[in-house]
Design an enzyme around this catalytic site. Structure first.
Site: not given
Length: 179
Positions: A53, A58, A108-109, A150-151, A154
């Site tokens: 995702g 991000q 997480c990226l 999670h997304e 953000h």
């Protein structure tokens, strides 16, 4: 994926402490060519990372847009060949949540080198708009529900360590899903 004709670009993924990750993202109101290019580039970037995702903040864009791609199965650890389902959601909003929650390990990226245990709802309903601006609603459970939560965090300036019961550096070789 409908191809818009432009070659896709890899976007830079920002990481903490970049302030864009702490900002509440603004609603998308214009569905133009620029947005379509951003969506294509986000999908390409997520796949190359590789992640499951990616939220627009991000990649430095403070707008309410997420892309999610994960096998839509009941299996918490689907095999690599399981068909993946791609979601592009603009202005996503969680409108229903299950009472039951479970702990799971997230990475997480935008938070490289750390993972954490986060409690999430096991089932959610998300409504928003598709890439053309048409209303859409999805019911997801398990890992897919976790990824969406999670997304969407953000988009509100929340990163997983904010919600984690514990955070650690994974050992070498420890396999973990990354958003």
């Amino acid at each position: 994926i409908p191809f818009t004709g432009a070659p896709m670009s890899l976007l830079d993924i920002v990481s903490l402490p970049d302030p864009v990750l702490r900002r509440k993202a603004r609603k998308v109101t214009v569905f133009d060519k620029e947005l379509q290019t951003l969506i294509d580039n986000m999908i390409h970037t997520m796949r190359e990372a590789p992640g499951v995702g990616l939220a627009a903040p991000q990649v430095g864009e403070s707008i309410r847009l997420v892309v999610v791609e994960y096998p839509d199965t009941d299996d918490d650890e689907p095999d690599e060949d399981a068909p993946k389902k791609l979601y592009v959601m603009v202005n996503p909003e969680i409108v229903e949540t299950s009472e039951d929650k479970e702990l799971g390990v997230e990475g997480c990226l935008s938070v490289p080198g750390l993972v954490g245990e986060v409690e999430r709802h096991t089932r959610i309903v998300v409504k928003g708009l598709n890439r053309q601006g048409k209303p859409m609603k999805v019911k997801v459970k398990g890992w897919m529900a976790r990824i969406f939560q999670h997304e969407i965090d953000h988009l509100d300036g929340i990163v997983f360590p904010d919600r984690a019961t514990r955070v650690w550096q994974p050992r070498e070789g420890e396999e973990l899903p990354l958003d």
